[in-house]
Design a protein around this motif. Structure first.
Motif, short mmCIF file in Angstrom:
data_model
loop_
_atom_site.label_atom_id
_atom_site.label_comp_id
_atom_site.label_asym_id
_atom_site.label_seq_id
_atom_site.Cartn_x
_atom_site.Cartn_y
_atom_site.Cartn_z
N ASP A 207 43.49 36.50 -37.38
CA ASP A 207 44.70 37.23 -37.76
C ASP A 207 45.69 37.30 -36.61
N ILE A 208 45.18 37.45 -35.39
CA ILE A 208 46.05 37.46 -34.22
C ILE A 208 46.68 36.09 -34.01
N ASP A 209 45.85 35.06 -34.08
CA ASP A 209 46.34 33.69 -33.86
C ASP A 209 47.43 33.32 -34.86
N SER A 210 47.31 33.80 -36.08
CA SER A 210 48.31 33.45 -37.09
C SER A 210 49.66 34.12 -36.83
N GLU A 211 49.68 35.18 -36.01
CA GLU A 211 50.91 35.90 -35.70
C GLU A 211 51.63 35.35 -34.47
#
Length: 304
Positions: free
Chosen positions: A76-80
């Motif tokens: 989820d962090i990487d996608s942001e």
């Protein structure tokens, strides 16, 4: 019928690349840089090449395993973040269940490889580092505190211990000093990168220090940790009874790191931000610093 073959091959190739990317090979390279020199220092020269190979293979598998779990948990962090949104889990290239299985398999292979190829102390240290990286850093610290990388970075300090114990079968003061060098080096290295991508971290709600503190305060802490890193690096000289090569290299490289850290602080106090702050100069220099200092630790016993 034949026209489908290239498509299948391309899909298989893409899938393979996705699994390799999950393990974050570029991060593994840095870990191996601190493993092999510790083996040379422990051996007082050139260690058994078979043991070096088994340790490198096992260390690569162990680090890959930890990185895979990190990739899944931080999807989820990487996608942001712009810097990481093309990573496999952010792109949904690999199903989470398969990624977890892949990470577990790599971990088992790492333990077996290090256990039989080196010794079970090295294997235990590698598994401890993995557990710390996944449970303490990724799941516990990263999203909750600006000190995440200070204490979470401990996982990345284990390779010198693994390399040393692979040769000697025991822990001694020299590898603990190497451990400490990496520990104090990690915050300046990571915070310099976080300066460059602080908007990404802010967008992903990750409280990296440059996100929650003003640039001068962060730059001051970078300088403090850099000075401590250099001081600790010189402790290896008497502890490991090195010749003159190691301290000479450590001093020259250390001065370069301190000077660059001071320049970063000066720019920060002058009100410069973002690209004008030039944090990546320190980031790239820190990579070279760690590699050269550890290389000097490996070469020194070959000469003296």
């Amino acid at each position: 019928m034949h026209s489908s073959a290239p498509a299948v091959n391309a899909a298989a190739s893409g899938s393979l690349r996705a699994y390799v990317a999950l393990a974050k090979p570029r991060i593994i390279e840095l870990l191996l840089v601190t493993t092999v020199p510790a083996m040379f220092l422990a051996a007082g020269g050139v260690p058994e090449w078979q043991k070096v190979i088994w340790t490198l293979v096992g260390g690569t598998l162990a680090a890959g395993s930890a990185n895979v779990f990190n990739s899944v948990l931080d999807a989820d962090i990487d996608s942001e973040m712009r810097r990481t949104r093309r990573r496999p889990m952010a792109q949904h290239s690999v199903p989470p269940a398969r990624a977890y299985t892949f990470g577990a398999v790599l971990g088992v292979l790492a333990a077996v490889t290090l256990g039989f190829g080196a010794n079970w102390l090295s294997a235990s240290l590698a598994m401890t580092a993995n557990a710390y990286y996944v449970f303490v850093y990724t799941m516990g610290l990263k999203r909750r505190t600006s000190q995440n990388i200070v204490w979470g970075g401990i996982a990345g300090c284990f390779p010198p211990l693994i390399g040393w114990t692979a040769v000697t079968g025991s822990i001694d003061w020299p590898p603990l000093v190497l451990f400490a060098i990496v520990f104090f080096w990690t915050p300046p290295h990571t915070w310099a990168l976080a300066f460059r991508y602080q908007e990404d971290y802010r967008q992903a709600h990750v409280p990296m220090l440059p996100v929650v503190m003003a640039p001068p305060a962060v730059a001051w802490r970078i300088l403090v940790y850099t000075v401590i890193t250099v001081a600790v690096s010189l402790v290896l000289w008497p502890v490991a009874h090195t010749g003159w090569l190691y301290p000479a290299v450590a001093i020259v490289c250390g001065v370069a790191m301190i000077v660059e850290s001071i320049q970063l602080l000066v720019r920060a106090r002058a009100g410069m931000t973002e690209a004008a702050l030039k944090p990546m100069r320190l980031f790239h220099l820190s990579n070279s610093y760690l590699a050269v200092v550890f290389l000097a630790a490996a070469v020194d016993p070959l000469i003296f």
